[in-house]
Design an enzyme around this catalytic site. Sequence first.
Site, PDB file in Angstrom:
ATOM      1  N   SER A 127      -8.217   4.369   6.513  1.00  0.00           N
ATOM      2  CA  SER A 127      -9.614   3.916   6.567  1.00  0.00           C
ATOM      3  C   SER A 127     -10.043   3.569   7.987  1.00  0.00           C
ATOM      4  O   SER A 127     -11.167   3.880   8.399  1.00  0.00           O
ATOM      5  CB  SER A 127      -9.822   2.720   5.639  1.00  0.00           C
ATOM      6  OG  SER A 127      -8.867   1.716   5.908  1.00  0.00           O
ATOM      7  N   HIS A 134      -5.029   4.670  -1.219  1.00  0.00           N
ATOM      8  CA  HIS A 134      -5.250   3.649  -0.194  1.00  0.00           C
ATOM      9  C   HIS A 134      -5.624   2.322  -0.856  1.00  0.00           C
ATOM     10  O   HIS A 134      -4.770   1.602  -1.366  1.00  0.00           O
ATOM     11  CB  HIS A 134      -6.322   4.165   0.773  1.00  0.00           C
ATOM     12  CG  HIS A 134      -6.337   3.494   2.105  1.00  0.00           C
ATOM     13  ND1 HIS A 134      -5.483   2.492   2.462  1.00  0.00           N
ATOM     14  CD2 HIS A 134      -7.136   3.693   3.190  1.00  0.00           C
ATOM     15  CE1 HIS A 134      -5.736   2.102   3.698  1.00  0.00           C
ATOM     16  NE2 HIS A 134      -6.742   2.810   4.167  1.00  0.00           N
ATOM     17  N   HIS A 141       7.091   1.351   1.782  1.00  0.00           N
ATOM     18  CA  HIS A 141       6.063   1.321   2.825  1.00  0.00           C
ATOM     19  C   HIS A 141       6.286   2.472   3.789  1.00  0.00           C
ATOM     20  O   HIS A 141       7.421   2.871   4.036  1.00  0.00           O
ATOM     21  CB  HIS A 141       6.121  -0.007   3.593  1.00  0.00           C
ATOM     22  CG  HIS A 141       4.857  -0.313   4.313  1.00  0.00           C
ATOM     23  ND1 HIS A 141       4.597   0.151   5.567  1.00  0.00           N
ATOM     24  CD2 HIS A 141       3.771  -1.038   3.929  1.00  0.00           C
ATOM     25  CE1 HIS A 141       3.399  -0.272   5.938  1.00  0.00           C
ATOM     26  NE2 HIS A 141       2.874  -0.992   4.962  1.00  0.00           N
ATOM     27  N   ARG A 184       3.278  -9.926   4.434  1.00  0.00           N
ATOM     28  CA  ARG A 184       2.016 -10.219   3.726  1.00  0.00           C
ATOM     29  C   ARG A 184       2.311 -10.438   2.242  1.00  0.00           C
ATOM     30  O   ARG A 184       1.675 -11.236   1.578  1.00  0.00           O
ATOM     31  CB  ARG A 184       1.022  -9.060   3.928  1.00  0.00           C
ATOM     32  CG  ARG A 184       0.716  -8.809   5.399  1.00  0.00           C
ATOM     33  CD  ARG A 184      -0.127  -7.569   5.591  1.00  0.00           C
ATOM     34  NE  ARG A 184       0.504  -6.393   5.018  1.00  0.00           N
ATOM     35  CZ  ARG A 184      -0.112  -5.267   4.728  1.00  0.00           C
ATOM     36  NH1 ARG A 184      -1.404  -5.150   4.946  1.00  0.00           N
ATOM     37  NH2 ARG A 184       0.528  -4.249   4.231  1.00  0.00           N
ATOM     38  N   ASP A 225       0.475  -4.978  -1.851  1.00  0.00           N
ATOM     39  CA  ASP A 225      -0.270  -4.582  -3.043  1.00  0.00           C
ATOM     40  C   ASP A 225       0.468  -4.939  -4.331  1.00  0.00           C
ATOM     41  O   ASP A 225      -0.130  -4.990  -5.399  1.00  0.00           O
ATOM     42  CB  ASP A 225      -0.561  -3.073  -3.004  1.00  0.00           C
ATOM     43  CG  ASP A 225      -1.478  -2.735  -1.844  1.00  0.00           C
ATOM     44  OD1 ASP A 225      -2.478  -3.433  -1.674  1.00  0.00           O
ATOM     45  OD2 ASP A 225      -1.162  -1.802  -1.091  1.00  0.00           O
TER      46      ASP A 225
HETATM   47  N1  AMX Z   1       9.532   3.960  -6.114  1.00  0.00           N
HETATM   48  C1  AMX Z   1      10.249   5.092  -6.294  1.00  0.00           C
HETATM   49  N2  AMX Z   1      10.456   5.978  -5.306  1.00  0.00           N
HETATM   50  C2  AMX Z   1       9.952   5.694  -4.095  1.00  0.00           C
HETATM   51  C3  AMX Z   1       9.239   4.510  -3.841  1.00  0.00           C
HETATM   52  C4  AMX Z   1       9.031   3.623  -4.925  1.00  0.00           C
HETATM   53  N3  AMX Z   1       8.314   2.506  -4.781  1.00  0.00           N
HETATM   54  N4  AMX Z   1       8.846   4.493  -2.556  1.00  0.00           N
HETATM   55  C5  AMX Z   1       9.317   5.629  -2.009  1.00  0.00           C
HETATM   56  N5  AMX Z   1       9.969   6.358  -2.951  1.00  0.00           N
HETATM   57  C6  AMX Z   1      10.540   7.699  -2.799  1.00  0.00           C
HETATM   58  C7  AMX Z   1       9.417   8.644  -2.426  1.00  0.00           C
HETATM   59  O1  AMX Z   1       8.719   9.095  -3.571  1.00  0.00           O
HETATM   60  C8  AMX Z   1      10.151   9.743  -1.717  1.00  0.00           C
HETATM   61  O2  AMX Z   1      10.735  10.565  -2.708  1.00  0.00           O
HETATM   62  P1  AMX Z   1      10.874  12.168  -2.477  1.00  0.00           P
HETATM   63  O3  AMX Z   1      11.797  12.312  -1.306  1.00  0.00           O
HETATM   64  O4  AMX Z   1      11.437  12.649  -3.773  1.00  0.00           O
HETATM   65  O5  AMX Z   1       9.497  12.674  -2.184  1.00  0.00           O
HETATM   66  C9  AMX Z   1      11.265   8.990  -1.005  1.00  0.00           C
HETATM   67  O6  AMX Z   1      11.402   7.744  -1.698  1.00  0.00           O
HETATM   68  C10 AMX Z   1      10.991   8.727   0.452  1.00  0.00           C
HETATM   69  O7  AMX Z   1       9.742   8.043   0.585  1.00  0.00           O
HETATM   70  P2  AMX Z   1       9.493   7.035   1.786  1.00  0.00           P
HETATM   71  O8  AMX Z   1       9.590   7.820   3.065  1.00  0.00           O
HETATM   72  O9  AMX Z   1      10.345   5.853   1.652  1.00  0.00           O
HETATM   73  O10 AMX Z   1       8.005   6.544   1.538  1.00  0.00           O
HETATM   74  P3  AMX Z   1       6.649   7.205   2.076  1.00  0.00           P
HETATM   75  O11 AMX Z   1       6.422   6.795   3.476  1.00  0.00           O
HETATM   76  O12 AMX Z   1       6.604   8.659   1.777  1.00  0.00           O
HETATM   77  O13 AMX Z   1       5.564   6.503   1.128  1.00  0.00           O
HETATM   78  C11 AMX Z   1       4.670   4.687  -0.107  1.00  0.00           C
HETATM   79  C12 AMX Z   1       5.314   5.130   1.215  1.00  0.00           C
HETATM   80  C13 AMX Z   1       4.171   3.248   0.033  1.00  0.00           C
HETATM   81  C14 AMX Z   1       3.458   5.587  -0.429  1.00  0.00           C
HETATM   82  C15 AMX Z   1       5.730   4.786  -1.218  1.00  0.00           C
HETATM   83  O14 AMX Z   1       6.776   3.882  -0.940  1.00  0.00           O
HETATM   84  C16 AMX Z   1       5.175   4.559  -2.592  1.00  0.00           C
HETATM   85  O15 AMX Z   1       4.669   5.491  -3.213  1.00  0.00           O
HETATM   86  N6  AMX Z   1       5.238   3.294  -3.100  1.00  0.00           N
HETATM   87  C17 AMX Z   1       4.709   2.960  -4.386  1.00  0.00           C
HETATM   88  C18 AMX Z   1       3.195   2.855  -4.335  1.00  0.00           C
HETATM   89  C19 AMX Z   1       2.749   1.641  -3.561  1.00  0.00           C
HETATM   90  O16 AMX Z   1       3.313   0.551  -3.652  1.00  0.00           O
HETATM   91  N7  AMX Z   1       1.681   1.790  -2.791  1.00  0.00           N
HETATM   92  C20 AMX Z   1       1.185   0.688  -1.979  1.00  0.00           C
HETATM   93  C21 AMX Z   1       1.271   1.025  -0.524  1.00  0.00           C
HETATM   94  C22 AMX Z   1       1.260  -0.245   0.260  1.00  0.00           C
HETATM   95  C23 AMX Z   1       0.611  -0.073   1.544  1.00  0.00           C
HETATM   96  O17 AMX Z   1       1.004   0.790   2.340  1.00  0.00           O
HETATM   97  N8  AMX Z   1      -0.412  -0.836   1.794  1.00  0.00           N
END
Ligand code: AMX
Length: 427
Positions: free
Chosen positions: A233, A263, A309, A318, A364
Amino acid sequence: MQQLRDKMTGLIPEWRNEIHRLQVEHREAVVSQVSLGQLFKGLRGVNAIVCDTSYVDPVEGLFIRGIPVLELVNRSGEEVFYLLCTGEFPTADGLNELRESISSRRDVPEYVWKMIEAMPDNTHPMSLLSMAALAMQRESVFVKRYREGMKREDYWEATLEDAVTILARMPVIAAGIFRQKLRGKSRIEADTSKGFSENFAHMLGLGIEQPTFEEFVRQFVVVHSDHEGANASVLASRVVNSSLSDLYYSISGAMNCLAGPLHGLANQECLKFCMEIYRHFDKVPSDEQLAVFIQQQLDNRRVIPGFGHAVLRQADPRFTAMYQFGKRVFPDGEMFSVVDALQRVVPPLLIKQGKAKNPYPNIDGVSGCMLYHYGMTEMEFYTVMFSTSQILGICAQLIINRAIYSPLIRPKSVTTRWLNGYTIDHH
Ligand code: AMX
Protein backbone atom coordinates in the site's frame (compact mmCIF):
# COMPACT_ATOMS: atom_id res chain seq x y z
CA MET A 1 2.11 23.03 13.29
CA GLN A 2 4.61 25.86 13.06
CA GLN A 3 7.17 23.97 15.13
CA LEU A 4 6.93 20.89 12.94
CA ARG A 5 7.32 23.07 9.87
CA ASP A 6 10.30 24.90 11.40
CA LYS A 7 11.92 21.66 12.49
CA MET A 8 11.61 20.20 8.99
CA THR A 9 12.83 23.44 7.42
CA GLY A 10 16.00 23.00 9.47
CA LEU A 11 16.43 19.31 8.63
CA ILE A 12 15.64 19.28 4.93
CA PRO A 13 18.88 20.95 3.70
CA GLU A 14 20.84 18.26 5.59
CA TRP A 15 18.79 15.50 3.97
CA ARG A 16 19.19 17.03 0.52
CA ASN A 17 22.94 17.44 1.01
CA GLU A 18 23.38 13.88 2.21
CA ILE A 19 21.46 12.43 -0.72
CA HIS A 20 23.39 14.66 -3.12
CA ARG A 21 26.71 13.57 -1.59
CA LEU A 22 25.76 9.88 -1.78
CA GLN A 23 24.85 10.26 -5.42
CA VAL A 24 28.01 12.14 -6.30
CA GLU A 25 30.35 9.83 -4.41
CA HIS A 26 28.68 6.46 -4.92
CA ARG A 27 26.35 6.76 -7.90
CA GLU A 28 27.48 3.43 -9.36
CA ALA A 29 27.40 1.43 -6.09
CA VAL A 30 25.25 -1.68 -6.60
CA VAL A 31 22.80 -1.99 -3.71
CA SER A 32 20.76 -4.91 -5.03
CA GLN A 33 20.43 -7.38 -7.84
CA VAL A 34 17.28 -8.91 -9.27
CA SER A 35 17.11 -12.56 -10.15
CA LEU A 36 14.62 -13.99 -12.61
CA GLY A 37 12.98 -15.74 -9.67
CA GLN A 38 12.46 -12.42 -7.91
CA LEU A 39 10.90 -10.93 -11.05
CA PHE A 40 8.14 -13.51 -10.78
CA LYS A 41 7.90 -13.28 -6.98
CA GLY A 42 6.85 -9.68 -6.49
CA LEU A 43 10.44 -8.40 -6.27
CA ARG A 44 10.82 -9.89 -2.78
CA GLY A 45 14.11 -8.94 -1.20
CA VAL A 46 15.08 -6.39 -3.85
CA ASN A 47 16.36 -3.12 -2.35
CA ALA A 48 14.46 -0.71 -4.55
CA ILE A 49 13.07 2.06 -2.35
CA VAL A 50 14.63 4.42 0.19
CA CYS A 51 12.66 5.01 3.38
CA ASP A 52 14.01 6.69 6.50
CA THR A 53 10.85 6.67 8.61
CA SER A 54 10.95 3.00 9.59
CA TYR A 55 12.80 -0.23 9.10
CA VAL A 56 11.95 -3.90 9.69
CA ASP A 57 14.82 -5.89 11.14
CA PRO A 58 14.43 -9.62 10.38
CA VAL A 59 15.11 -10.48 14.02
CA GLU A 60 14.05 -7.49 16.08
CA GLY A 61 11.08 -6.34 14.04
CA LEU A 62 9.84 -2.83 13.36
CA PHE A 63 11.87 0.23 14.28
CA ILE A 64 10.31 3.65 13.82
CA ARG A 65 13.05 6.21 13.32
CA GLY A 66 15.45 3.81 15.04
CA ILE A 67 13.19 3.18 18.04
CA PRO A 68 11.78 -0.35 18.61
CA VAL A 69 8.02 -0.15 18.15
CA LEU A 70 7.43 -1.72 21.57
CA GLU A 71 8.89 1.43 23.14
CA LEU A 72 6.38 3.58 21.29
CA VAL A 73 3.09 1.89 22.02
CA ASN A 74 2.00 4.44 24.60
CA ARG A 75 2.77 7.44 22.41
CA SER A 76 0.04 9.50 20.82
CA GLY A 77 -0.66 9.54 17.07
CA GLU A 78 0.57 13.13 16.87
CA GLU A 79 3.85 12.28 18.61
CA VAL A 80 4.42 9.39 16.24
CA PHE A 81 3.64 11.57 13.22
CA TYR A 82 6.12 14.21 14.40
CA LEU A 83 8.69 11.48 15.04
CA LEU A 84 8.14 9.96 11.60
CA CYS A 85 8.57 13.35 9.92
CA THR A 86 11.62 14.53 11.86
CA GLY A 87 13.26 11.65 13.74
CA GLU A 88 12.61 13.40 17.06
CA PHE A 89 9.77 13.72 19.53
CA PRO A 90 8.03 17.08 19.71
CA THR A 91 8.42 19.37 22.69
CA ALA A 92 5.28 19.80 24.80
CA ASP A 93 4.57 23.06 22.92
CA GLY A 94 5.24 21.47 19.55
CA LEU A 95 2.89 18.63 20.39
CA ASN A 96 0.10 20.94 21.53
CA GLU A 97 0.46 23.04 18.44
CA LEU A 98 0.25 20.00 16.15
CA ARG A 99 -2.76 18.69 18.07
CA GLU A 100 -4.47 22.05 17.70
CA SER A 101 -3.76 22.19 13.97
CA ILE A 102 -5.23 18.73 13.50
CA SER A 103 -8.14 19.46 15.81
CA SER A 104 -9.01 22.71 13.98
CA ARG A 105 -9.32 20.93 10.63
CA ARG A 106 -11.65 18.10 11.59
CA ASP A 107 -14.73 19.49 9.84
CA VAL A 108 -15.54 17.12 7.01
CA PRO A 109 -17.21 18.86 4.06
CA GLU A 110 -20.90 18.17 3.73
CA TYR A 111 -20.48 16.84 0.17
CA VAL A 112 -18.39 13.96 1.55
CA TRP A 113 -21.14 12.90 3.94
CA LYS A 114 -23.74 13.25 1.20
CA MET A 115 -21.68 11.07 -1.10
CA ILE A 116 -21.22 8.41 1.59
CA GLU A 117 -24.92 8.48 2.45
CA ALA A 118 -25.87 8.16 -1.22
CA MET A 119 -23.83 5.00 -1.77
CA PRO A 120 -25.67 1.63 -1.63
CA ASP A 121 -25.50 -0.15 1.73
CA ASN A 122 -23.39 -2.99 0.40
CA THR A 123 -20.54 -0.67 -0.64
CA HIS A 124 -17.40 -1.85 1.14
CA PRO A 125 -16.21 0.58 3.86
CA MET A 126 -12.77 0.63 2.22
CA SER A 127 -14.36 1.86 -1.03
CA LEU A 128 -16.13 4.59 0.91
CA LEU A 129 -12.91 5.63 2.66
CA SER A 130 -10.99 5.72 -0.60
CA MET A 131 -13.79 7.62 -2.36
CA ALA A 132 -13.90 10.15 0.47
CA ALA A 133 -10.16 10.84 0.11
CA LEU A 134 -10.59 11.21 -3.63
CA ALA A 135 -13.65 13.44 -3.29
CA MET A 136 -11.66 15.91 -1.17
CA GLN A 137 -8.84 16.10 -3.73
CA ARG A 138 -10.35 19.34 -5.05
CA GLU A 139 -9.20 20.96 -1.80
CA SER A 140 -5.54 20.09 -2.21
CA VAL A 141 -3.27 22.98 -1.22
CA PHE A 142 -0.48 21.32 -3.21
CA VAL A 143 -2.51 21.51 -6.42
CA LYS A 144 -3.53 25.11 -5.81
CA ARG A 145 0.03 26.25 -5.12
CA TYR A 146 1.41 24.16 -7.98
CA ARG A 147 -0.92 25.96 -10.37
CA GLU A 148 0.27 29.25 -8.93
CA GLY A 149 3.85 28.34 -9.83
CA MET A 150 5.15 27.12 -6.45
CA LYS A 151 8.92 26.46 -6.41
CA ARG A 152 10.10 22.85 -6.17
CA GLU A 153 11.78 23.60 -2.82
CA ASP A 154 8.36 24.35 -1.36
CA TYR A 155 6.48 21.26 -2.55
CA TRP A 156 6.97 19.54 0.82
CA GLU A 157 5.36 22.40 2.73
CA ALA A 158 2.21 22.31 0.61
CA THR A 159 2.18 18.52 1.08
CA LEU A 160 2.42 19.01 4.85
CA GLU A 161 -0.63 21.29 4.64
CA ASP A 162 -2.57 18.57 2.83
CA ALA A 163 -1.30 15.94 5.28
CA VAL A 164 -2.57 17.74 8.35
CA THR A 165 -6.01 18.16 6.79
CA ILE A 166 -6.08 14.49 5.79
CA LEU A 167 -4.92 13.38 9.26
CA ALA A 168 -7.65 15.50 10.80
CA ARG A 169 -10.47 14.30 8.58
CA MET A 170 -9.84 10.65 7.79
CA PRO A 171 -10.53 9.33 11.32
CA VAL A 172 -13.74 11.40 11.39
CA ILE A 173 -14.77 9.94 8.03
CA ALA A 174 -13.80 6.39 9.03
CA ALA A 175 -15.77 6.62 12.27
CA GLY A 176 -18.70 8.17 10.39
CA ILE A 177 -18.72 5.25 7.94
CA PHE A 178 -18.71 2.83 10.87
CA ARG A 179 -21.53 4.55 12.72
CA GLN A 180 -23.79 5.36 9.78
CA LYS A 181 -23.23 2.60 7.28
CA LEU A 182 -22.38 -0.38 9.49
CA ARG A 183 -24.34 0.43 12.63
CA GLY A 184 -27.18 2.54 11.20
CA LYS A 185 -26.55 5.08 13.96
CA SER A 186 -25.79 8.77 13.99
CA ARG A 187 -22.24 10.08 13.89
CA ILE A 188 -20.51 11.06 17.12
CA GLU A 189 -19.04 14.56 17.10
CA ALA A 190 -15.28 14.89 17.48
CA ASP A 191 -14.07 15.86 20.95
CA THR A 192 -11.63 18.76 20.61
CA SER A 193 -9.92 17.83 23.89
CA LYS A 194 -8.80 14.49 22.46
CA GLY A 195 -5.91 13.65 20.17
CA PHE A 196 -5.78 11.66 16.91
CA SER A 197 -6.20 8.12 18.28
CA GLU A 198 -8.35 8.85 21.32
CA ASN A 199 -10.71 10.90 19.24
CA PHE A 200 -10.96 8.14 16.67
CA ALA A 201 -11.87 5.71 19.48
CA HIS A 202 -14.36 8.21 20.88
CA MET A 203 -16.11 8.72 17.52
CA LEU A 204 -16.40 4.97 16.93
CA GLY A 205 -18.51 4.88 20.06
CA LEU A 206 -17.34 1.54 21.46
CA GLY A 207 -15.66 3.06 24.49
CA ILE A 208 -18.94 3.67 26.24
CA GLU A 209 -18.97 0.09 27.53
CA GLN A 210 -15.22 -0.46 27.19
CA PRO A 211 -13.10 2.00 29.14
CA THR A 212 -9.80 0.65 27.80
CA PHE A 213 -10.82 1.12 24.17
CA GLU A 214 -9.09 4.49 23.81
CA GLU A 215 -5.87 3.01 25.14
CA PHE A 216 -6.25 0.09 22.75
CA VAL A 217 -6.78 2.33 19.70
CA ARG A 218 -3.75 4.37 20.72
CA GLN A 219 -1.61 1.20 20.58
CA PHE A 220 -3.32 -0.07 17.45
CA VAL A 221 -2.57 3.20 15.65
CA VAL A 222 1.10 3.19 16.67
CA VAL A 223 1.80 -0.41 15.66
CA HIS A 224 0.10 0.07 12.28
CA SER A 225 1.43 3.58 11.61
CA ASP A 226 4.41 2.74 9.40
CA HIS A 227 6.11 -0.35 8.03
CA GLU A 228 8.92 0.61 5.66
CA GLY A 229 8.47 2.21 2.26
CA ALA A 230 7.85 -0.73 -0.02
CA ASN A 231 4.97 -2.68 1.48
CA ALA A 232 2.24 -2.88 -1.14
CA SER A 233 0.00 0.00 0.00
CA VAL A 234 2.81 2.44 0.79
CA LEU A 235 4.50 1.59 -2.49
CA ALA A 236 1.20 2.20 -4.30
CA SER A 237 0.91 5.62 -2.67
CA ARG A 238 4.53 6.41 -3.52
CA VAL A 239 4.03 5.53 -7.17
CA VAL A 240 0.90 7.69 -7.39
CA ASN A 241 2.63 10.55 -5.56
CA SER A 242 5.76 10.31 -7.69
CA SER A 243 3.91 11.69 -10.72
CA LEU A 244 3.31 14.85 -8.62
CA SER A 245 -0.21 13.72 -7.91
CA ASP A 246 -1.23 15.20 -4.58
CA LEU A 247 -1.66 13.48 -1.23
CA TYR A 248 -5.40 12.89 -1.67
CA TYR A 249 -4.84 10.85 -4.83
CA SER A 250 -1.95 9.05 -3.14
CA ILE A 251 -3.89 8.14 0.00
CA SER A 252 -6.77 6.87 -2.10
CA GLY A 253 -4.29 4.69 -4.04
CA ALA A 254 -2.95 3.23 -0.79
CA MET A 255 -6.48 2.47 0.42
CA ASN A 256 -7.29 0.65 -2.82
CA CYS A 257 -4.26 -1.55 -2.28
CA LEU A 258 -4.96 -2.18 1.39
CA ALA A 259 -8.42 -3.41 0.44
CA GLY A 260 -6.96 -6.59 -1.05
CA PRO A 261 -7.13 -9.98 0.71
CA LEU A 262 -3.33 -10.34 0.61
CA HIS A 263 -2.81 -7.11 2.51
CA GLY A 264 -5.21 -5.29 4.82
CA LEU A 265 -7.74 -8.10 4.98
CA ALA A 266 -5.34 -10.48 6.76
CA ASN A 267 -6.51 -9.59 10.28
CA GLN A 268 -10.07 -10.48 9.37
CA GLU A 269 -8.92 -13.82 7.93
CA CYS A 270 -7.13 -14.57 11.20
CA LEU A 271 -10.21 -13.83 13.27
CA LYS A 272 -12.28 -16.06 10.96
CA PHE A 273 -9.77 -18.85 11.55
CA CYS A 274 -10.06 -18.45 15.35
CA MET A 275 -13.87 -18.58 15.00
CA GLU A 276 -13.60 -21.68 12.85
CA ILE A 277 -11.52 -23.35 15.58
CA TYR A 278 -13.92 -22.30 18.30
CA ARG A 279 -16.93 -23.57 16.32
CA HIS A 280 -15.18 -26.82 15.46
CA PHE A 281 -14.60 -27.70 19.13
CA ASP A 282 -17.55 -25.73 20.47
CA LYS A 283 -15.09 -24.35 23.05
CA VAL A 284 -11.48 -23.25 23.35
CA PRO A 285 -9.64 -26.51 22.61
CA SER A 286 -6.86 -27.95 24.74
CA ASP A 287 -3.36 -27.58 23.31
CA GLU A 288 -3.36 -31.29 22.40
CA GLN A 289 -6.67 -31.01 20.51
CA LEU A 290 -5.50 -27.87 18.77
CA ALA A 291 -2.21 -29.48 17.73
CA VAL A 292 -4.11 -32.30 16.00
CA PHE A 293 -6.36 -29.76 14.24
CA ILE A 294 -3.42 -27.61 13.07
CA GLN A 295 -1.49 -30.64 11.84
CA GLN A 296 -4.53 -31.63 9.76
CA GLN A 297 -4.60 -28.13 8.23
CA LEU A 298 -0.93 -28.37 7.35
CA ASP A 299 -1.38 -31.87 5.92
CA ASN A 300 -4.17 -30.41 3.78
CA ARG A 301 -1.72 -27.73 2.54
CA ARG A 302 -3.56 -24.90 4.27
CA VAL A 303 -1.55 -21.94 5.55
CA ILE A 304 -2.10 -21.07 9.19
CA PRO A 305 -3.37 -17.47 9.25
CA GLY A 306 -1.56 -15.16 11.64
CA PHE A 307 1.80 -16.91 11.39
CA GLY A 308 4.80 -16.15 9.20
CA HIS A 309 6.18 -13.01 7.68
CA ALA A 310 7.84 -11.92 4.47
CA VAL A 311 10.72 -10.12 6.22
CA LEU A 312 10.66 -10.89 9.95
CA ARG A 313 12.27 -14.07 11.22
CA GLN A 314 11.10 -13.87 14.85
CA ALA A 315 7.79 -13.20 16.62
CA ASP A 316 6.43 -9.84 15.48
CA PRO A 317 6.92 -7.32 18.33
CA ARG A 318 3.66 -5.74 17.23
CA PHE A 319 2.02 -9.09 17.99
CA THR A 320 3.74 -9.08 21.38
CA ALA A 321 2.38 -5.60 22.16
CA MET A 322 -1.20 -6.51 21.28
CA TYR A 323 -0.94 -9.92 22.90
CA GLN A 324 0.25 -8.44 26.18
CA PHE A 325 -2.61 -5.95 26.00
CA GLY A 326 -5.08 -8.79 25.40
CA LYS A 327 -3.65 -10.80 28.31
CA ARG A 328 -4.37 -7.84 30.56
CA VAL A 329 -7.80 -6.87 29.25
CA PHE A 330 -9.43 -10.02 27.84
CA PRO A 331 -7.57 -12.94 29.48
CA ASP A 332 -10.71 -15.11 29.34
CA GLY A 333 -12.18 -13.89 26.04
CA GLU A 334 -12.95 -16.89 23.82
CA MET A 335 -11.20 -15.62 20.71
CA PHE A 336 -8.27 -14.29 22.70
CA SER A 337 -7.92 -17.68 24.38
CA VAL A 338 -7.81 -19.32 20.94
CA VAL A 339 -5.06 -16.87 19.91
CA ASP A 340 -3.23 -17.65 23.13
CA ALA A 341 -3.40 -21.39 22.44
CA LEU A 342 -2.36 -20.90 18.80
CA GLN A 343 0.77 -18.96 19.73
CA ARG A 344 1.83 -21.91 21.93
CA VAL A 345 0.88 -24.70 19.56
CA VAL A 346 1.59 -23.50 16.00
CA PRO A 347 5.30 -22.51 16.01
CA PRO A 348 6.65 -26.00 16.89
CA LEU A 349 4.41 -27.56 14.21
CA LEU A 350 5.53 -25.07 11.55
CA ILE A 351 9.15 -25.64 12.54
CA LYS A 352 8.61 -29.40 12.23
CA GLN A 353 7.02 -28.93 8.80
CA GLY A 354 10.12 -26.96 7.83
CA LYS A 355 8.62 -24.72 5.13
CA ALA A 356 7.75 -21.38 6.70
CA LYS A 357 10.81 -19.16 7.12
CA ASN A 358 9.11 -17.59 10.11
CA PRO A 359 6.97 -19.93 12.24
CA TYR A 360 5.99 -17.22 14.75
CA PRO A 361 2.83 -15.13 15.10
CA ASN A 362 2.36 -11.81 13.30
CA ILE A 363 0.30 -8.73 14.20
CA ASP A 364 -2.71 -9.82 12.17
CA GLY A 365 -2.96 -12.97 14.25
CA VAL A 366 -4.21 -10.96 17.23
CA SER A 367 -5.44 -7.50 16.14
CA GLY A 368 -8.77 -8.64 14.66
CA CYS A 369 -9.55 -10.74 17.69
CA MET A 370 -8.98 -7.73 19.96
CA LEU A 371 -11.36 -5.59 17.90
CA TYR A 372 -13.90 -8.40 18.12
CA HIS A 373 -13.67 -8.45 21.92
CA TYR A 374 -14.23 -4.71 21.95
CA GLY A 375 -17.55 -5.35 20.26
CA MET A 376 -16.48 -4.48 16.73
CA THR A 377 -17.87 -7.57 15.04
CA GLU A 378 -18.09 -5.90 11.62
CA MET A 379 -14.97 -7.50 10.20
CA GLU A 380 -15.12 -5.54 6.96
CA PHE A 381 -14.21 -2.49 9.04
CA TYR A 382 -10.92 -3.92 10.31
CA THR A 383 -9.02 -2.80 7.21
CA VAL A 384 -10.39 0.70 7.76
CA MET A 385 -8.86 0.64 11.26
CA PHE A 386 -5.55 -0.41 9.75
CA SER A 387 -5.74 2.18 6.95
CA THR A 388 -6.61 5.06 9.24
CA SER A 389 -3.52 4.24 11.31
CA GLN A 390 -1.25 3.81 8.30
CA ILE A 391 -2.14 7.26 7.01
CA LEU A 392 0.30 8.65 9.60
CA GLY A 393 3.23 6.85 7.98
CA ILE A 394 2.12 7.44 4.40
CA CYS A 395 1.72 11.18 4.97
CA ALA A 396 5.13 11.42 6.65
CA GLN A 397 6.85 9.44 3.90
CA LEU A 398 5.29 11.48 1.13
CA ILE A 399 6.12 14.84 2.73
CA ILE A 400 9.74 13.68 3.03
CA ASN A 401 9.74 12.43 -0.56
CA ARG A 402 8.70 15.87 -1.77
CA ALA A 403 11.40 17.43 0.41
CA ILE A 404 14.15 15.26 -1.07
CA TYR A 405 12.89 15.68 -4.64
CA SER A 406 11.94 12.03 -5.14
CA PRO A 407 11.59 11.46 -8.88
CA LEU A 408 8.93 9.71 -10.91
CA ILE A 409 9.04 5.97 -10.12
CA ARG A 410 9.45 4.22 -13.43
CA PRO A 411 11.38 0.95 -13.51
CA LYS A 412 11.86 -0.86 -16.81
CA SER A 413 9.71 -3.84 -17.75
CA VAL A 414 10.93 -6.73 -19.88
CA THR A 415 9.10 -9.28 -21.98
CA THR A 416 9.04 -13.03 -21.39
CA ARG A 417 10.60 -13.34 -24.83
CA TRP A 418 13.47 -11.10 -23.75
CA LEU A 419 13.89 -13.24 -20.63
CA ASN A 420 14.04 -16.37 -22.75
CA GLY A 421 16.76 -14.87 -24.91
CA TYR A 422 18.64 -13.48 -21.90
CA THR A 423 18.67 -16.77 -20.03
CA ILE A 424 19.89 -18.66 -23.13
CA ASP A 425 22.70 -16.10 -23.62
CA HIS A 426 23.77 -16.36 -19.99
CA HIS A 427 23.90 -20.15 -19.58
N1 AMX B 1 1.30 -21.67 7.48
C1 AMX B 1 1.67 -22.68 6.66
N2 AMX B 1 2.65 -22.54 5.75
C2 AMX B 1 3.29 -21.36 5.69
C3 AMX B 1 2.98 -20.30 6.56
C4 AMX B 1 1.93 -20.49 7.49
N3 AMX B 1 1.54 -19.52 8.30
N4 AMX B 1 3.77 -19.25 6.28
C5 AMX B 1 4.57 -19.65 5.27
N5 AMX B 1 4.26 -20.92 4.91
C6 AMX B 1 4.82 -21.69 3.80
C7 AMX B 1 4.52 -20.94 2.52
O1 AMX B 1 3.22 -21.24 2.04
C8 AMX B 1 5.60 -21.43 1.60
O2 AMX B 1 5.22 -22.71 1.14
P1 AMX B 1 5.60 -23.20 -0.36
O3 AMX B 1 7.10 -23.25 -0.39
O4 AMX B 1 4.94 -24.53 -0.47
O5 AMX B 1 5.05 -22.17 -1.30
C9 AMX B 1 6.78 -21.60 2.55
O6 AMX B 1 6.22 -21.70 3.86
C10 AMX B 1 7.76 -20.46 2.51
O7 AMX B 1 7.07 -19.23 2.76
P2 AMX B 1 7.81 -18.02 3.47
O8 AMX B 1 8.95 -17.59 2.58
O9 AMX B 1 8.13 -18.35 4.86
O10 AMX B 1 6.69 -16.90 3.52
P3 AMX B 1 6.36 -15.79 2.41
O11 AMX B 1 7.31 -14.67 2.54
O12 AMX B 1 6.20 -16.40 1.07
O13 AMX B 1 4.90 -15.31 2.88
C11 AMX B 1 3.25 -14.78 4.50
C12 AMX B 1 4.72 -14.63 4.09
C13 AMX B 1 2.96 -13.86 5.69
C14 AMX B 1 2.34 -14.35 3.33
C15 AMX B 1 3.00 -16.25 4.88
O14 AMX B 1 3.79 -16.57 6.01
C16 AMX B 1 1.56 -16.56 5.12
O15 AMX B 1 0.83 -16.85 4.17
N6 AMX B 1 1.10 -16.50 6.40
C17 AMX B 1 -0.27 -16.75 6.74
C18 AMX B 1 -1.14 -15.56 6.37
C19 AMX B 1 -0.87 -14.38 7.28
O16 AMX B 1 -0.69 -14.50 8.49
N7 AMX B 1 -0.89 -13.19 6.71
C20 AMX B 1 -0.61 -11.99 7.48
C21 AMX B 1 0.63 -11.31 6.99
C22 AMX B 1 1.15 -10.43 8.08
C23 AMX B 1 1.81 -9.25 7.54
O17 AMX B 1 2.74 -9.36 6.73
N8 AMX B 1 1.34 -8.10 7.92
